[in-house]
Design a protein around this motif. Sequence first.
Motif, short mmCIF file in Angstrom:
data_model
loop_
_atom_site.label_atom_id
_atom_site.label_comp_id
_atom_site.label_asym_id
_atom_site.label_seq_id
_atom_site.Cartn_x
_atom_site.Cartn_y
_atom_site.Cartn_z
N TYR A 258 0.81 -1.21 0.00
CA TYR A 258 0.00 0.00 0.00
C TYR A 258 0.85 1.27 0.00
N ASN A 259 2.16 1.11 0.10
CA ASN A 259 3.01 2.28 0.27
C ASN A 259 4.15 2.35 -0.74
N MET A 260 3.97 1.71 -1.88
CA MET A 260 5.03 1.73 -2.88
C MET A 260 4.43 1.90 -4.26
N GLU A 261 5.26 2.35 -5.17
CA GLU A 261 4.82 2.51 -6.55
C GLU A 261 5.31 1.36 -7.43
N ASN A 262 6.48 0.82 -7.13
CA ASN A 262 7.07 -0.24 -7.95
C ASN A 262 7.12 -1.53 -7.14
N TYR A 263 6.63 -2.58 -7.74
CA TYR A 263 6.58 -3.88 -7.07
C TYR A 263 7.67 -4.78 -7.63
N THR A 264 8.10 -5.75 -6.82
CA THR A 264 9.14 -6.68 -7.22
C THR A 264 8.59 -7.70 -8.20
N ASP A 265 9.23 -7.84 -9.36
CA ASP A 265 8.80 -8.87 -10.31
C ASP A 265 8.97 -10.24 -9.67
N GLY A 266 7.97 -11.06 -9.80
CA GLY A 266 8.00 -12.41 -9.26
C GLY A 266 6.60 -12.94 -9.07
N ARG B 20 -2.89 -0.34 -8.02
CA ARG B 20 -3.30 0.31 -6.78
C ARG B 20 -3.82 1.69 -7.08
N ASP B 21 -4.92 2.03 -6.45
CA ASP B 21 -5.51 3.35 -6.54
C ASP B 21 -5.84 3.76 -5.11
N GLY B 22 -4.95 4.51 -4.48
CA GLY B 22 -5.13 4.87 -3.07
C GLY B 22 -5.02 3.64 -2.18
N ARG B 23 -6.10 3.33 -1.48
CA ARG B 23 -6.11 2.17 -0.58
C ARG B 23 -6.88 1.00 -1.18
N ALA B 24 -6.98 0.97 -2.49
CA ALA B 24 -7.69 -0.13 -3.15
C ALA B 24 -6.86 -0.63 -4.32
#
Length: 178
Positions: free
Chosen positions: A32-40, A106-110
């Motif tokens: 909920y607190n990042m823009e880029n996620y780890t590929d996997g 992610r869009d805010g908290r959703a």
Amino acid sequence: MAAADKQSAASRKYSREEIVKRELRLYEAPAYNMENYTDGVYLTYNEFINNTPSVKSFKPLFEANWAKIYAVNQDSSKTLIPAPWGMCYNGQLYLYAQRNLIPFSRDGRAFLFRQYLHTEDRNKSVAIASAAKAGLIGLAAPNPMYSQDIMSVTDIPHIEGILPEATTIDPFSGKLMF
């Protein structure tokens, strides 16, 4: 009423801030607190929420109308992952449900499914597809790896027979909800 009055005097009182903090603790998770996620590949919802995919070398494929994700072993052989929760592939998040990969963001908290585009985005997609059919631009075929089908809610068992459309992920269970 007298017993209830005595009980409320004896029980602990919580401030508004304490209640809000306790209820919002889930949203402190990394997802909920990042823009880029780890590929996997995320085998569980907990792995996704903590952005800790357990399979980092993988290959998604679409075979026989079924999205499949294979772990790529060190000897380059592939092993089917039978029931992953989802994956991050080239920076895009996907949920694996009903043998499909559903793109979401992610869009805010959703976390919203991306096949539900805003009207202006849908109009742009139609215009690009029309131009491609007319030969004005290169082929703009949809990505066959993921589903553009509407998925049904899986989070609320007593309404599954009604089959409402799922639009998001339940923040507590990771299942499909609306």
